[in-house]
Design an enzyme around this catalytic site. Sequence first.
Site, PDB file in Angstrom:
ATOM      1  N   HIS A 265       0.847  -1.197   0.000  1.00 29.34           N
ATOM      2  CA  HIS A 265       0.000   0.000   0.000  1.00 29.34           C
ATOM      3  C   HIS A 265       0.875   1.238   0.000  1.00 29.34           C
ATOM      4  CE1 HIS A 265      -0.243   0.747   4.676  1.00 29.34           C
ATOM      5  NE2 HIS A 265       0.936   0.313   4.319  1.00 29.34           N
TER       6      HIS A 265
ATOM      7  N   CYS B  74       5.758   6.149   4.765  1.00 31.24           N
ATOM      8  CA  CYS B  74       4.647   5.321   4.271  1.00 31.24           C
ATOM      9  C   CYS B  74       3.891   5.951   3.107  1.00 31.24           C
ATOM     10  CB  CYS B  74       3.694   4.972   5.405  1.00 31.24           C
ATOM     11  SG  CYS B  74       4.459   3.871   6.621  1.00 31.24           S
TER      12      CYS B  74
ATOM     13  N   HIS C 179       4.943   0.355  -0.321  1.00 36.24           N
ATOM     14  CA  HIS C 179       5.668  -0.618   0.491  1.00 36.24           C
ATOM     15  C   HIS C 179       4.683  -1.710   0.897  1.00 36.24           C
ATOM     16  CE1 HIS C 179       3.699   1.982   3.397  1.00 36.24           C
ATOM     17  NE2 HIS C 179       3.847   1.033   4.308  1.00 36.24           N
TER      18      HIS C 179
ATOM     19  N   HIS D  74       3.510  -5.124   3.767  1.00 34.58           N
ATOM     20  CA  HIS D  74       3.522  -5.690   5.107  1.00 34.58           C
ATOM     21  C   HIS D  74       3.108  -7.158   5.062  1.00 34.58           C
ATOM     22  CE1 HIS D  74       3.907  -1.773   7.042  1.00 34.58           C
ATOM     23  NE2 HIS D  74       2.973  -1.330   6.221  1.00 34.58           N
TER      24      HIS D  74
ATOM     25  N   HIS E  84      -1.217 -10.445  -1.610  1.00 38.76           N
ATOM     26  CA  HIS E  84      -0.379 -10.095  -2.760  1.00 38.76           C
ATOM     27  C   HIS E  84      -1.045  -9.084  -3.687  1.00 38.76           C
ATOM     28  CE1 HIS E  84       2.012 -13.394  -1.229  1.00 38.76           C
ATOM     29  NE2 HIS E  84       3.017 -12.854  -1.900  1.00 38.76           N
TER      30      HIS E  84
ATOM     31  N   GLU F 172       0.248  -5.097  11.677  1.00 38.24           N
ATOM     32  CA  GLU F 172       0.972  -4.628  10.491  1.00 38.24           C
ATOM     33  C   GLU F 172       2.463  -4.957  10.581  1.00 38.24           C
ATOM     34  OE1 GLU F 172      -0.124  -0.737   8.541  1.00 38.24           O
ATOM     35  OE2 GLU F 172       1.846  -0.210   9.324  1.00 38.24           O
TER      36      GLU F 172
END
EC number: 4.-.-.-
Length: 149
Positions: free
Chosen positions: A16, A25, A29, A31, A75, A136
Amino acid sequence: MNNIQITKMFTFETGHALYGYDGKCRNVHGHSYKLSVTVIGTPISDKNHVKYGMVIDFGDLKKIVKEEIVDVFDHATVFNKNTPHVELAKELETRGHNVLLVDYQPTSEMMVIDFAGKIKKRLPDSVQLHSLKLQETDTSYAAWYASEN
């Protein structure tokens, strides 16, 4: 009969970016999310019922969460559809990437609210969503509780 809480845990990988954010952020990137889903209900008391003694079959809960959340978000890259990230999303899609455009900033806080709504709609009437925990990172998570909403 007593109310019992049961929890099933799930993992999925999602990318995201937070448009307009003033930190790292804002960049795309990802998680390794961990989602804990807790429901509450009374175990089935009918001794002739195939699921006697269960609040909900863990397999049934898994099916709901897998279809609504894991299979959708795993994904994938999530962007707020009301930002300029839409252009990047279109480019990624043309290159075969799985992209989700949502109506919210894709923070853990907003994702857990979205997930709660999707899961609640699919639960049997005898079972209520109690809480969700969306982890997260190893040290950061968002939690949603039905009692507070």
